[in-house]
Scaffold this active site. Structure first.
Site, short mmCIF file in Angstrom:
data_model
loop_
_atom_site.label_atom_id
_atom_site.label_comp_id
_atom_site.label_asym_id
_atom_site.label_seq_id
_atom_site.Cartn_x
_atom_site.Cartn_y
_atom_site.Cartn_z
N GLU A 128 -70.11 -94.57 -21.08
CA GLU A 128 -70.67 -93.70 -22.31
C GLU A 128 -70.46 -91.99 -21.11
O GLU A 128 -70.13 -90.26 -21.85
CB GLU A 128 -71.85 -93.45 -22.83
CG GLU A 128 -72.34 -92.58 -23.34
CD GLU A 128 -71.24 -92.12 -24.96
OE1 GLU A 128 -69.93 -91.79 -25.09
OE2 GLU A 128 -71.94 -92.26 -26.31
N THR A 181 -69.33 -83.83 -26.58
CA THR A 181 -70.97 -83.72 -26.63
C THR A 181 -71.51 -83.57 -25.36
O THR A 181 -72.06 -82.60 -25.50
CB THR A 181 -71.00 -85.11 -26.35
OG1 THR A 181 -70.71 -85.81 -27.17
CG2 THR A 181 -72.18 -85.90 -26.25
#
Ligand code: HSE
Length: 310
Positions: A128, A181
């Site tokens: 991630e 993001t």
């Protein structure tokens, strides 16, 4: 077991008042992955279908997560990964996290399950971090644990699995624009006023209480975000209109799914969810922006095994 096929579901992070700590798991939407043992050590991504993503293991979130696990496990064989992506990258429902979680979940199964769910979450966070520049676990934990999860701390990693009220449904609308993001994180202020912090942690506490007590009205009063939504909602066209229509049609709450552009709502019961889905569709139907929607019961199982081969 030499080969495993899994379904790695989409997830919703933040859940309004729980930026970087709360998340829940969706059903029906997710990636499929096949992972098999190989004689050669290391990790090879042999196939990616659906979206154009890097196949070099060190540049792919699934590869980086797998390598983190293998560095610890040190098996004398390796793994080959095929990824069938259905979750669009940059959609806000945990696309990178599904790949990272799926690869470590599958490898753990092939190794005979030496690692706990928390340890798998830790390895997946390494993947991630490659995608978003931050090691948050609020998408990873609900995929691996299922249901609602709270990441109490990332160092050391501590994940709390929260109860899911029986009749809880989610509706997602995904406008077909991309929000990275890393960029959605960059626009957030580094400090927040104490007044907002107090509101946010009061809502987070009462939301967790509402989940424990099946108190839908408490949940409804808690799904409020005074910290992140004011900044990020500006990146999502027609956000306020969608939110208003969701509330007018009985949603318990409506907020940005992860870093957007997807918008989530939580609803009590399937028929309420269907009504909210229709209302949200109506808003975007009047615009030039392509979109898709789906609704599902909260997935309390998380990643699931589709088949295995010995
Ligand atoms: N908590 C993360 C964020 C989730 O909102 O930036 C997206 O990966």
């Amino acid at each position: 077991m030499t080969e495993i096929k899994i379904f790695s579901p989409a997830t919703v992070a933040n859940v309004s008042c729980g930026f970087d700590v709360l998340g829940f798991c969706l059903d029906g939407v997710g990636d499929e992955m096949i992972v098999r043992k190989t004689k050669d050590k290391g990790v090879k991504i042999s196939k990616i279908e659906g979206y154009d993503l890097p196949t070099e293991a060190t540049k792919n979130v699934a590869g980086v997560a797998a390598l983190a696990l293998l560095e610890d496990a040190q098996p004398d064989f390796g793994f080959e990964i095929e990824i069938y992506k259905h979750i669009k990258p940059g959609s806000g429902v945990g696309s990178s996290s599904a790949s990272a979680s799926g690869s470590v979940f599958a490898i753990n199964e092939l190794l005979g399950r030496p690692y706990s769910k928390t340890q798998l979450t830790y390895f997946a966070m390494k993947g991630e971090a490659l995608a978003s520049g931050s090691e948050h676990a609020d998408n990873i934990a609900p995929g691996i644990f299922g249901g609602f999860t709270l990441v109490k701390s990332t160092a050391p990693l501590e994940v709390v699995q929260l109860p899911t009220p029986d009749d809880m449904f989610a509706v997602i609308i995904h406008p077909q624009i991309e929000i990275k993001t890393s960029e959605a994180r960059a626009i957030l202020p580094k400090d927040i006023p104490l007044k907002n912090a107090i509101t946010q942690w009061a809502n987070l506490g009462s939301l967790v209480h509402g989940l424990h007590t099946n108190d839908y009205q408490m949940i409804k009063r808690s799904l409020i975000d005074v910290v992140v939504e004011p900044y990020r909602s500006q990146l999502i066209p027609y956000y306020d209109e969608v939110k208003l229509s969701a509330f007018n049609n009985g949603a318990l709450g409506c907020g940005i799914s992860g870093s957007g552009p997807s918008i989530f709502t939580l609803c009590q019961g399937q028929s309420q969810a269907q009504q909210v889905e229709l209302a949200m569709r109506e808003v975007y139907s009047k615009t030039e922006i392509a979109f898709n929607t789906y609704s599902c019961k909260i997935n309390t199982a998380g990643i699931r095994i589709l088949s295995t081969n010995v």
